[in-house]
Design an enzyme around this catalytic site. Structure first.
Site, short mmCIF file in Angstrom:
data_model
loop_
_atom_site.label_atom_id
_atom_site.label_comp_id
_atom_site.label_asym_id
_atom_site.label_seq_id
_atom_site.Cartn_x
_atom_site.Cartn_y
_atom_site.Cartn_z
N GLY A 67 0.82 -1.20 0.00
CA GLY A 67 0.00 0.00 0.00
C GLY A 67 0.86 1.25 0.00
N SER A 88 1.87 3.07 -2.40
CA SER A 88 1.70 4.02 -3.50
C SER A 88 0.74 5.15 -3.17
CB SER A 88 1.20 3.27 -4.75
OG SER A 88 -0.10 2.77 -4.55
N SER A 89 0.15 5.13 -1.97
CA SER A 89 -0.87 6.13 -1.65
C SER A 89 -0.98 6.35 -0.14
CB SER A 89 -2.22 5.65 -2.21
OG SER A 89 -3.29 6.48 -1.78
N GLY A 90 -1.51 7.50 0.24
CA GLY A 90 -1.92 7.76 1.61
C GLY A 90 -0.87 7.49 2.68
N ARG A 106 -1.20 -2.48 -6.51
CA ARG A 106 -1.63 -3.04 -7.80
C ARG A 106 -1.38 -2.08 -8.97
NH1 ARG A 106 -7.57 -3.83 -5.81
NH2 ARG A 106 -6.86 -1.80 -5.07
N LYS A 149 0.21 4.56 -10.41
CA LYS A 149 0.30 5.12 -9.05
C LYS A 149 1.62 4.77 -8.39
CE LYS A 149 -3.61 3.87 -6.90
NZ LYS A 149 -4.43 3.64 -5.70
N ASP A 198 -1.45 -7.95 -6.35
CA ASP A 198 -2.56 -7.89 -5.40
C ASP A 198 -2.17 -8.75 -4.19
OD1 ASP A 198 -4.93 -8.31 -3.95
OD2 ASP A 198 -6.16 -8.09 -5.75
N SER A 221 -3.81 -1.51 11.71
CA SER A 221 -5.21 -1.73 12.04
C SER A 221 -5.91 -0.38 11.95
CB SER A 221 -5.31 -2.37 13.43
OG SER A 221 -6.66 -2.57 13.80
N TYR A 281 -15.62 -3.65 8.06
CA TYR A 281 -14.27 -3.08 8.22
C TYR A 281 -13.70 -3.38 9.60
CZ TYR A 281 -10.59 0.48 8.22
OH TYR A 281 -9.38 1.13 8.30
N LYS A 320 -10.23 -5.46 10.83
CA LYS A 320 -9.16 -4.79 11.56
C LYS A 320 -8.93 -5.40 12.94
CE LYS A 320 -7.79 -1.80 8.49
NZ LYS A 320 -6.41 -1.84 7.97
N1 LIG Z 1 -7.15 6.89 6.14
C1 LIG Z 1 -7.70 6.54 7.31
O1 LIG Z 1 -8.57 7.23 7.85
C2 LIG Z 1 -7.24 5.30 8.00
C3 LIG Z 1 -6.64 4.25 7.32
N2 LIG Z 1 -6.28 3.12 7.98
C4 LIG Z 1 -5.67 2.00 7.26
O2 LIG Z 1 -4.43 2.43 6.71
C5 LIG Z 1 -4.18 1.73 5.49
C6 LIG Z 1 -3.92 2.73 4.39
O3 LIG Z 1 -5.04 3.55 4.26
P1 LIG Z 1 -5.05 4.84 3.32
O4 LIG Z 1 -3.70 5.41 3.24
O5 LIG Z 1 -6.19 5.65 3.76
O6 LIG Z 1 -5.47 4.14 1.93
P2 LIG Z 1 -5.29 4.55 0.39
O7 LIG Z 1 -6.52 4.07 -0.29
O8 LIG Z 1 -4.92 5.97 0.22
O9 LIG Z 1 -4.07 3.63 -0.06
C7 LIG Z 1 -4.23 2.24 -0.08
C8 LIG Z 1 -2.99 1.60 -0.65
O10 LIG Z 1 -3.14 0.18 -0.62
C9 LIG Z 1 -3.01 -0.35 -1.93
N3 LIG Z 1 -3.87 -1.52 -2.04
C10 LIG Z 1 -5.21 -1.58 -1.83
N4 LIG Z 1 -5.66 -2.81 -2.05
C11 LIG Z 1 -4.59 -3.57 -2.40
C12 LIG Z 1 -4.42 -4.92 -2.78
N5 LIG Z 1 -5.45 -5.78 -2.82
N6 LIG Z 1 -3.17 -5.37 -3.10
C13 LIG Z 1 -2.13 -4.51 -3.05
N7 LIG Z 1 -2.23 -3.22 -2.71
C14 LIG Z 1 -3.45 -2.75 -2.40
C15 LIG Z 1 -3.39 0.79 -2.84
O11 LIG Z 1 -2.85 0.69 -4.15
P3 LIG Z 1 -3.67 -0.03 -5.37
O12 LIG Z 1 -5.09 0.40 -5.23
O13 LIG Z 1 -3.01 0.45 -6.61
O14 LIG Z 1 -3.47 -1.49 -5.17
C16 LIG Z 1 -2.75 1.97 -2.10
O15 LIG Z 1 -1.36 1.98 -2.33
C17 LIG Z 1 -5.40 0.85 5.26
O16 LIG Z 1 -5.12 -0.44 5.77
C18 LIG Z 1 -6.48 1.51 6.08
O17 LIG Z 1 -7.47 0.60 6.49
C19 LIG Z 1 -6.44 3.00 9.33
C20 LIG Z 1 -7.00 4.01 10.06
C21 LIG Z 1 -7.44 5.25 9.46
C1 LIG Z 2 -9.05 3.39 22.70
C2 LIG Z 2 -9.38 3.88 21.32
C3 LIG Z 2 -9.77 5.35 21.30
C4 LIG Z 2 -11.01 5.51 20.50
C5 LIG Z 2 -11.46 6.91 20.28
C6 LIG Z 2 -12.85 6.89 19.72
C7 LIG Z 2 -12.96 7.64 18.44
C8 LIG Z 2 -13.96 7.05 17.53
C9 LIG Z 2 -14.17 7.95 16.33
C10 LIG Z 2 -14.37 7.19 15.06
C11 LIG Z 2 -13.10 6.81 14.44
C12 LIG Z 2 -13.26 5.95 13.21
C13 LIG Z 2 -11.91 5.50 12.82
C14 LIG Z 2 -11.91 4.79 11.52
C15 LIG Z 2 -10.64 5.10 10.80
C16 LIG Z 2 -10.48 4.26 9.62
O1 LIG Z 2 -9.90 3.21 9.70
C17 LIG Z 2 -11.06 4.70 8.32
N1 LIG Z 2 -11.13 6.10 8.21
C18 LIG Z 2 -10.26 4.14 7.17
O2 LIG Z 2 -10.52 4.78 5.95
#
Ligand SMILES: NC(=O)C1=CN([C@@H]2O[C@H](COP(=O)(O)OP(=O)(O)OC[C@H]3O[C@@H](n4cnc5c(N)ncnc54)[C@H](OP(=O)(O)O)[C@@H]3O)[C@@H](O)[C@H]2O)C=CC1
Ligand SMILES: CCCCCCCCCCCCCCCC(=O)[C@@H](N)CO
Length: 273
Positions: free
Chosen positions: A14, A16-18, A39, A43, A68, A147, A161, A165
């Protein structure tokens, strides 16, 4: 002791993003060699270019691998092998590939449960399974699982979801007990809402209740979340709420160590017999 990032090989799924991309940048800034796994190839290349702007020496490499992580274990094992041939054994694996879809239990497709479980959970099992043997042999390694706060609390709209997690937490804690005597450390991050492309996608699917719950906390910057995750992985410390379990875990760890010694002894005995 802390893992030395300069010259280390860090694999970020993952990446490549975020959050994953920011983790890659953070490690690269500290001198690591990076393998990005995701994938979409465009990106990946885009992210590689962005990361390379932060180089601190001219030896550093960013390798891109399109796969993937949730589909076929042998495929994942193969690409990890390829990465190790190019950049050496993996010192740190960050399992950050993942996705989120929200909706009420009865409104979510059954296929969404399957999809989230395979991407978020199996997509963390496969890469970890592919690196663990070498890490144990080398007595070096860090595995990071990503997670979520929704991996500690089950929240409205997150039946699919949250469960995927929570599964990561079980995996991480059990694995930690197995690999600790081999100097391999497992950490789990529980990030809050973070401003990423994935979060924007998730917001399109959130029911009102989920949105209101989510709005009670502020949205973090991915750079900030990434920095904390990398820090926690390098210098491993115990979270406060785990202290209750400390006594038990300590005694279980000693069982694991005793068995390890016993096994080594009987192997030597077998060889000399
Ligand atoms: N943003 C948030 O609020 C939060 C995010 N998280 C977790 O953090 C992680 C990253 O999230 P975030 O940065 O928001 O996500 P993004 O969607 O911005 O990035 C996801 C990354 O994962 C890759 N990816 C997705 N599916 C697959 C797959 N099947 N195989 C290989 N690569 C894959 C994507 O690339 P591609 O699509 O090209 O494969 C991309 O690089 C996730 O696990 C998310 O659940 C946790 C808490 C909060
Ligand atoms: C002991 C733990 C402290 C808890 C504080 C309570 C806060 C709850 C607010 C809701 C938060 C939702 C998070 C989901 C983030 C996520 O994984 C997605 N955004 C992914 O895209």
């Amino acid at each position: 002791k802390p893992l030395a990032l300069p010259g280390a090989h860090v694999v970020v799924t993952g990446g490549s993003s975020g959050i994953g991309k920011c983790i890659a940048i953070e490690c690269y800034k500290q001198g690591a060699f990076i393998t990005l796994v995701a994938r979409n190839e465009d990106k990946l290349l885009q992210a590689k270019k962005e990361i390379e702007k932060h180089s601190i020496n001219d030896k550093q490499v960013v390798l891109c691998i399109s796969v993937d992580v949730s589909q076929d274990y042998s495929q994942v094992e193969n690409v990890i092998k390829q990465a190790q041939e190019k950049l050496g054994p993996v010192d740190m694996l960050v399992n950050c590939a993942g996705m989120s879809l929200a909706g009420k239990f009865e409104d979510l497709e059954v296929s969404t449960f399957e999809r989230l479980m395979s991407v978020n959970y199996l997509g963390s099992v496969y890469p970890s399974r592919a690196v663990i043997t070498t890490m144990k042999e080398r007595r070096v390694g860090r595995i990071v699982f990503v997670s979520s706060q929704a991996g500690q609390l089950g929240l409205f709209g997150f039946t699919a979801y949250s469960s995927s997690k929570f599964a990561i937490r079980g995996l991480a804690e059990a694995l930690q007990m197995e690999v600790k005597p081999y100097n391999v450390y497992v950490t789990v991050a529980y990030p809050p809402d973070t401003d990423t492309p994935g979060f924007a996608e998730e917001n399109k699917t959130k029911p009102l209740e989920t949105r209101l719950i989510s709005e009670t906390t502020s949205v973090c910057k991915p750079e900030q979340v990434a920095k904390q995750i990398v820090k926690d992985a390098i210098v491993v410390t115990m979270g406060l709420f785990r202290t209750i379990a400390l006594f038990y875990l300590g005694s279980f760890d000693s069982i694991v160590r005793r068995c390890m010694v016993q096994r080594a002894k009987s192997e030597i005995a077998d060889k000399t017999a």
